[in-house]
Design a protein around this motif. Structure first.
Motif, short mmCIF file in Angstrom:
data_model
loop_
_atom_site.label_atom_id
_atom_site.label_comp_id
_atom_site.label_asym_id
_atom_site.label_seq_id
_atom_site.Cartn_x
_atom_site.Cartn_y
_atom_site.Cartn_z
N PHE B 63 -4.07 -5.45 -7.77
CA PHE B 63 -4.90 -4.31 -7.33
C PHE B 63 -4.24 -3.05 -7.88
O PHE B 63 -3.17 -2.64 -7.41
N ARG B 65 -3.22 0.66 -8.83
CA ARG B 65 -3.25 1.99 -8.20
C ARG B 65 -4.17 2.92 -8.99
O ARG B 65 -4.73 3.85 -8.45
N HIS B 68 -8.03 0.88 -8.65
CA HIS B 68 -8.40 0.31 -7.34
C HIS B 68 -9.23 -0.97 -7.49
O HIS B 68 -9.88 -1.38 -6.54
N ALA B 134 6.42 2.48 -4.24
CA ALA B 134 5.15 2.76 -3.56
C ALA B 134 4.69 1.53 -2.80
O ALA B 134 4.79 0.42 -3.30
N ASN B 135 4.22 1.76 -1.61
CA ASN B 135 3.73 0.63 -0.84
C ASN B 135 2.21 0.57 -0.94
O ASN B 135 1.57 1.35 -1.67
N LEU B 136 1.67 -0.34 -0.16
CA LEU B 136 0.22 -0.57 -0.23
C LEU B 136 -0.57 0.72 0.06
O LEU B 136 -1.65 0.94 -0.47
N SER B 137 0.03 1.59 0.92
CA SER B 137 -0.68 2.83 1.29
C SER B 137 -0.91 3.72 0.07
O SER B 137 -1.84 4.54 0.05
N SER B 138 -0.03 3.55 -0.92
CA SER B 138 -0.17 4.42 -2.08
C SER B 138 -1.49 4.16 -2.82
O SER B 138 -1.96 4.99 -3.57
N LEU B 139 -2.06 2.96 -2.58
CA LEU B 139 -3.36 2.67 -3.19
C LEU B 139 -4.42 3.65 -2.71
O LEU B 139 -5.39 3.94 -3.40
N LEU B 140 -4.23 4.15 -1.51
CA LEU B 140 -5.24 5.01 -0.91
C LEU B 140 -5.04 6.48 -1.27
O LEU B 140 -5.88 7.32 -0.97
N THR B 142 -3.20 8.67 -0.07
CA THR B 142 -3.03 9.64 1.03
C THR B 142 -1.57 9.84 1.39
O THR B 142 -1.25 10.69 2.21
N SER B 144 1.28 11.47 1.16
CA SER B 144 1.90 12.64 0.57
C SER B 144 3.42 12.53 0.73
O SER B 144 3.89 12.13 1.79
#
Lengths: 807, 261
Positions: B63, B65, B68, B134-140, B142, B144
């Motif tokens: 997936f 970055r 997406h 970067a973790n999975l949240s970095s895909l989103l 958001t 910061s």
């Protein structure tokens, strides 16, 4: 033969009646507050300035120096002072489309207040907004909104991670993203290990991985929506905070300008824009760095981008005006006329914005009057077309020629057009007016009123009195010595002389003013405390001397007999004609010898000047009339059988006009009659086919020109000039000529016909046709007729012998 | 034979680099630490063996970055992308070392995070592990980045913790930042008087999972820990990995250069 009496000295000059002037000096006179002798033009200006209809603009035409400019200025300023002030105009940023700045109008004087109000507002906002955004409350609320998003997203991610953990599926970072893979004891399964798993387990893992992938995709699909929602919330928060910070200030202005809907609309747009561009106040947020740098460049080193963005560019300010504007634009370039959008250089490129819009004369005059010099408007590139386009459109749109003709590619502005209500007054020469009428089809639609200033005015008591007051005005305004009554009289007489008519005054006020100024100089030189007639005469004489170099050279060459002009004796086929030379502002008369030769021919009168292209069409016309006169007056029963040549001796420049046609006819008739003409006389006047002598121009200069030569050679008492009787009313001769005439040393004869002239020039009676159609014996006309008959017979005989020879 | 000149003591610093922009910030910090000291750098680009294994599975999808969207990640693509990142990392290290005039070398290693620390820690005075990837949240998009400040050090009174403290002090002074001491247990951190601003967080007897969480919340520019047995024990390291610190972690084993006279 009737005795031809010369004109009396009193007929050669019409003096000004000193008793009628009724004042001691010009100090006693009331100032003249009207234009003199220009009733027609005044009425036209009054009409043109007053009629409030489209196309009724004015063209004030007339001779230079006639006081057109000063009259128009005085008239319009007086009229405009009683009219209401037009509205102020300013340009402001169009926040939706910055390339098209908005034009706002406010009641006169309010533009400046509006600009100051906005400056104050922005100054306040620059401290209020940062304070609000730096407040703990704002930071808390913003963090709460952001945290909410983060939490939502994190929860979604956590859920996926939890599911993955439960299903023994790991999330492995890849160089550019993540991948799901089955794990066992913290280690990712190798393909071999995976294959060793039971089939149902493999299927389960595969499905679970796929499911997790779908969950992740779902979360990612929703993420932008969530982000947008959060941004919206932050924008709303920003709006709330900004509105709180500046709302009361803007509300105050909204209330103050509530009657001005466009201004209120702008204030609302400005509030919205401040919300959208809070970065300008707090130094962060959205918007490109380049944009901010450009704003800073436009604002200058000391300005702020916010103040620049929301500034009011007041281009027309009537705060200090007392009425409608009257604008005189003496340099009507396109930009000065229509306005322009300036640019400044920033990092090698040209940038601009609404604050660099500069008003033109049309903006400044909107609601009032704009006075332009017609010739300058026409000679400045693009100005005339722009003026017409704007007048036709009825609105003022700033567009540079560079833009209009795509000469430059720099991005510029298209400011909103401003409605135009202006009266244009063009001042120009008469020929320019008629040329425009003839060549520009739009001209008479846009300039429907012509105010035609006359060259001269009647020399009646009212005008003379007004003229005296005008001279008084000049003396007072320019702090010159006052003019005595006789000085005024002398200027009046000189003005009549300048007009070329004893019954008229020249409308060229500038000329009279110059004489007064110069007379003041001579009076001051002489230590006088007022300007006398002698001072005026000294000024006139000095002017003549200053401009008389060529005249003196020509006269000198005549006296030295380089140019042959006889002033005594008699000669056949030779006469003294008179011409006027105009050089700049001086004119003088010059006698010229005109000769005629004849031979047998077929009725041709050859104008040598015309043959060599030195004669103009009017001169040629005059010569052609002679042939008509000859044929009709002397030989009606046989063909005109002569060939005649006429020439202005020693003339090397062009000759135009028909004022020498009487002289030419006399020379021709002398040659035909073989009768000498007096050389102590000179003659001027045009002639028609019936032999009537008609008026010519420059009669005074012509007489004086011959007089000067005669006087230099010594007056014999027989010398004089023959002038058309129609010109007697124009006589305003110099004092020395008048004095010579008075003592019988020089004569001016008025003639009505060629016969009169012939009698004076030949000393013979002209002779009238008797009942049988013949002229009396001994008359000059008899000699002419006989010679023409003789020529005709000779020609017939010649033709007969030719035919015999041919047979 | 004459007396031999003393061998130059060089500070051996091993740095785990990811081939990302964060490398340069991290290298800038570390070079400040090594300023005026003889140092040699070893850059490590770590390749997770688990990923290579996962690629062999038929259903594995990446997936991205960037887009997406899931895609099949081919081993050849992976190898190429790793090579690109490794080259970037090497360039960043070379540049930093050149500015410092220090020796450097670069290696690509295949190991997981814990294995890497076990493997590399003994050979380095300081092992620097970059901020958590970067973790999975970095895909989103958001996540910061937090605002980082201060130099944090975990101090439990052990000798290696003392080394870590001395190094942290030096680093804080070099970068003109303040010191955050995460004090585990009762052993007081000494020698802090007159060393500028120091914040001390008393954590009491805590396990390292809790320490890493506190360190994460403190958000320092760098976290320094002594390489004592408790820390490099697997469980602690896995907890450290799980904490996903936003800053580099410096595991200090050798003496802090310049501090021993």
């Amino acid at each position: 033969m009737p005795a031809h009496q010369p004109l009396k000295a009193t007929e050669l000059y019409t003096p000004c009646d000193l008793d009628a002037l009724g004042f001691e000096t010009t100090d006693d006179l009331e100032p003249l507050d009207e234009v003199l002798g220009q009733e027609r033009a005044v009425e036209a200006v009054h009409f043109g300035a007053g009629i409030p209809l489209e196309g009724y603009n004015l063209f004030v035409l007339g001779p230079p120096g006639s006081g057109r400019h000063s009259f128009v200025r005085q008239f319009l300023e007086r009229r405009a002072a009683a009219e209401s002030r037009p509205r102020d105009w300013c340009y402001v940023n169009n926040f939706e489309q910055s390339r098209a700045p908005r034009a706002l109008s406010l009641p006169a004087g309010m533009g400046r207040a509006f600009r100051e109000d906005i400056e104050h507002l922005i100054e306040e906002a620059r401290s209020a907004i940062p304070a609000a955004f730096e407040s703990e409350d704002y930071q808390t609320r913003r963090s709460a909104i952001e945290e909410e998003l983060k939490e939502e997203q994190q929860n979604a991610i956590n859920e996926i991670q939890e599911h993955a953990r439960e299903k023994n599926i790991g999330i492995i970072p890849t160089p550019t993203g993540f991948a799901f893979a089955p794990i066992r004891d913290g280690e990712t399964l190798s393909p071999k290990e995976f294959q060793e798993l039971p089939e149902d387990e493999r299927e389960r893992i595969e499905k679970e991985t796929e499911k997790l992938g779908e969950e992740l995709r779902q979360v990612m699909r929703e993420a932008p929506k969530r982000t947008r929602a959060v941004r919206k919330k932050i924008r709303e928060l920003n709006r709330e905070v900004t509105v709180f910070a500046v709302g009361s200030l803007i509300d105050e202005l909204r209330e103050r300008y509530q009657d001005l809907a466009p201004v209120v609309e702008h204030l609302e747009a400005m509030q919205q824009d401040i919300v959208d561009n809070v970065k300008l106040f707090i130094g962060q947020g959205e918007g490109s760095e380049e944009e901010q740098e450009q704003l800073q460049a436009l604002a200058g080193a000391d300005g702020s981008p916010a103040a620049q963005r929301y500034a009011v560019n007041l281009i027309v300010d009537h705060a200090d005006n007392g009425g409608a504007p009257v604008v005189f634009e003496d340099h009507p370039t396109h930009n000065y006329l229509v306005g322009q959008v300036e640019h400044i250089s920033h990092m090698g490129t040209l940038i601009t914005d609404f604050s660099l819009i500069k008003a033109g004369a049309l903006h400044q005059a909107n609601g009032g009057y704009l006075v332009l010099d017609a010739r300058r408007v026409l000679t400045e590139p693009f100005s005339w077309d722009a003026l017409k386009r704007i007048l036709k459109a009825g609105e003022l749109r700033i567009q540079s020629p560079g833009q209009a003709y795509s000469l430059i590619s720099t991005v510029s502005l298209e400011p909103e057009a401003i409605p135009l209500d202006v009266k244009i007054v063009l001042i120009g020469d008469r020929w320019l007016y008629y040329l425009l009428q003839a060549l520009d089809p739009e001209f008479d639609k846009l300039f429907k009123v012509a105010a035609d200033f006359d060259d001269q005015m009647d020399r009646n008591p009212d005008n003379v009195h007004g003229f005296a007051r005008l001279l008084g005005n000049i003396a007072r305004e320019e702090k010159l010595l006052p003019l005595t009554r006789d000085a005024v009289a002398r200027v009046v007489e000189h003005s009549a002389r300048h007009a070329g008519d004893a019954a008229k005054l020249s409308a060229e006020v500038r000329h009279a003013a110059d004489v007064v100024r110069e007379a003041h100089f001579w009076a001051a030189e002489a230590g006088h405390d007022r300007v006398s007639a002698d001072d005026v005469q000294a000024a006139i004489d000095a002017r003549l001397r200053r401009s008389g170099r060529i005249r003196d050279r020509l006269h000198e060459e005549i006296l030295r007999e380089t140019i042959l002009v006889d002033t005594d004796g008699k000669a056949t086929g030779q006469v003294n004609g008179l011409s006027v030379l105009m050089l700049g502002d001086s004119a003088f008369g010059k006698p010229s010898r005109i000769t005629a030769r004849i031979a047998m021919g077929s009725g041709q009168v050859v104008d040598i000047e015309r043959e060599v292209e030195l004669g103009g069409p009017i001169h040629s016309k005059g010569v052609m009339i002679l042939a008509g006169f000859l044929a009709a007056n002397y030989v009606t029963d046989r063909p005109l059988s002569l060939s005649a040549t006429l020439v202005f001796e020693q003339s090397y420049g062009g000759i135009e006009g028909d004022s020498a046609s009487t002289a030419e006819l006399c020379a021709l008739l002398s040659a035909i009659a073989d009768t000498p003409l007096r050389q102590d006389l000179a003659i001027t006047g045009s002639v028609n086919q019936r032999g009537r002598v008609q008026a010519i121009g420059g009669v005074n200069e012509k007489i004086e020109g011959f007089f000067d030569i005669c006087q230099a050679r010594g007056l014999t008492g027989d010398q004089g000039v023959l002038v058309p009787r129609a010109n007697v009313k124009h006589l305003m001769l110099r004092r020395d000529v008048r004095e010579a005439a008075d003592r019988g040393a020089f004569h001016v004869y008025a003639v009505d016909t060629v016969d009169d002239a012939l009698e004076l020039l030949t000393g013979l009676p002209a002779g009238e046709r008797d009942a049988r159609g013949g002229f009396p014996e001994g008359s000059i006309n008899r000699r002419i007729a006989d010679r023409l008959v003789q020529l005709a017979e000779q020609r017939q005989a010649f033709s007969s012998s030719d035919e015999h020879e041919a047979d | 034979m004459g007396e031999r000149p003393p061998a130059e003591i060089r500070l051996r610093i091993s740095i785990v680099l990811g081939g990302t922009r964060a490398d340069r910030a991290m290298l800038a910090l570390i070079t400040r630490l090594a300023m005026d000291l003889p140092a040699e750098f070893t850059g490590l680009y770590v390749e997770d063996p688990g990923l290579a294994r996962a690629l062999g599975l038929p259903f594995t999808r990446e997936f991205s970055r960037l887009t997406h969207s899931p895609r099949r990640l081919e081993p050849a693509d992976l190898a190429m992308e790793r090579r690109v990142r490794a080259r970037r990392a090497e360039h960043a290290l070379a540049e930093a070392a050149r500015e410092l005039g220090a020796d450097w070398r670069f290696r690509r290693v295949e190991a997981d995070a814990v294995g890497l620390i076990h493997q590399e820690s003994p050979a380095a005075d300081i092992l620097v592990i970059g901020a958590a990837p970067a973790n999975l949240s970095s895909l989103l998009g958001t996540a910061s980045p937090p605002r980082l400040s201060g130099i944090a050090v975990v101090f439990d009174g052990s000798p290696s913790a003392r080394q870590a403290l001395a190094t942290a002090l030096r680093l804080a002074e070099a970068v003109d930042d303040w010191l955050i001491v995460l004090q585990v247990g009762d052993a007081p951190a000494e020698g802090l008087a007159g060393r500028g601003r120091v914040d001390i967080h008393h954590l009491g007897p805590s396990d390292f999972g809790e320490v890493w969480q506190v360190a994460r919340e403190t958000a320092p520019r760098a976290l320094l820990v002594g390489a004592n047995e408790d820390i490099i024990e697997d469980r602690s390291l896995r907890a450290l990995q799980a904490a996903a610190l936003p800053c580099p972690t410096l595991i200090v084993r050798g003496r802090p250069a310049g501090d021993d006279g």
